[in-house]
Write a protein that holds these residues in place. Structure first.
Motif, PDB file in Angstrom:
ATOM      1  N   TYR A 110      37.885  26.559  82.379  1.00 10.47           N
ATOM      2  CA  TYR A 110      37.830  27.417  82.646  1.00 10.47           C
ATOM      3  C   TYR A 110      39.617  26.880  82.275  1.00 10.47           C
ATOM      4  O   TYR A 110      39.626  25.648  82.355  1.00 10.47           O
ATOM      5  CB  TYR A 110      37.821  28.293  84.259  1.00 10.47           C
TER       6      TYR A 110
ATOM      7  N   PHE B 198      36.300  36.811  80.592  1.00  5.62           N
ATOM      8  CA  PHE B 198      35.031  35.588  80.608  1.00  5.62           C
ATOM      9  C   PHE B 198      33.230  36.283  80.501  1.00  5.62           C
ATOM     10  O   PHE B 198      33.406  37.228  80.772  1.00  5.62           O
ATOM     11  CB  PHE B 198      34.539  34.802  81.994  1.00  5.62           C
TER      12      PHE B 198
ATOM     13  N   ARG C  23      38.500  28.670  77.740  1.00  5.74           N
ATOM     14  CA  ARG C  23      37.723  29.378  78.088  1.00  5.74           C
ATOM     15  C   ARG C  23      35.973  28.894  77.316  1.00  5.74           C
ATOM     16  O   ARG C  23      36.360  30.128  76.464  1.00  5.74           O
ATOM     17  CB  ARG C  23      37.947  30.103  78.963  1.00  5.74           C
TER      18      ARG C  23
ATOM     19  N   GLN D 249      37.297  35.180  87.376  1.00  8.33           N
ATOM     20  CA  GLN D 249      35.778  34.577  86.670  1.00  8.33           C
ATOM     21  C   GLN D 249      35.055  33.482  87.919  1.00  8.33           C
ATOM     22  O   GLN D 249      34.252  33.665  88.558  1.00  8.33           O
ATOM     23  CB  GLN D 249      36.243  33.293  85.697  1.00  8.33           C
TER      24      GLN D 249
END
Length: 160
Positions: A46, A144, A121, A57
């Motif tokens: 991330y 995500f 990501r 997330q």
């Protein structure tokens, strides 16, 4: 930028410093992919601590850790911030998984998910032998992969 590892290939090995909260106490140490063999591992890369999407997330994954554990899987969050930043982030949001500091983006580069000095990501699912079984690399990183999606991929790994 290195090419992202292919499904069915061994994942690039690494060791990174990190922190995990256990009963409110921060435990710092080295986290090695080679030492994690024997059970599935979810690597959740991330871009940054305390950013809107990353916070959503990691909070989602942390609140669902029991689902990962039920599938015999471990989850590691990896980003370029320092261990100190990760500890503050984990404390602020009650995150229960290890957060690893890839400050020089060497690991992210080995996984082919950097664009210049920016981390994309991404989620990589490794089996107990360290072989890549599933991955998702975001183009923009504004969303995500959900806990449900990752859990389904883990179930498929269990069945396969």
């Amino acid at each position: 930028m290195a090419k992202s590892p292919a499904i069915g290939q061994p994942a690039p090995d690494f060791t990174l410093p990190g922190v995990v909260l256990a009963d409110g106490a921060a435990q710092r140490g080295e986290f090695s992919l080679a030492a994690q063999r024997g059970r599935p591992l979810v690597l959740a890369f991330y871009p940054g601590d305390e950013t809107a999407v990353c916070t959503k997330q990691l909070c989602s994954y942390s609140s669902g850790l029991d689902r990962f554990t039920a599938l015999d899987a471990t989850v590691w969050g990896i980003s370029p911030q320092t261990v100190e930043s990760h500890e503050n982030f984990a404390r602020h949001h009650g995150l229960g998984m290890p957060l690893l500091a890839d400050t020089g983006l060497e690991v992210a580069s080995a996984y082919g998910i950097t664009v210049g000095k920016v981390l994309r990501r991404a989620v990589f699912l490794l089996d107990g032998d360290g072989v890549l079984r599933w991955k998702h690399v975001a183009m923009l990183g504004l969303t995500f992969q959900s806990l449900d999606t990752i859990a389904e991929q883990l179930r498929r790994l269990e069945v396969g």
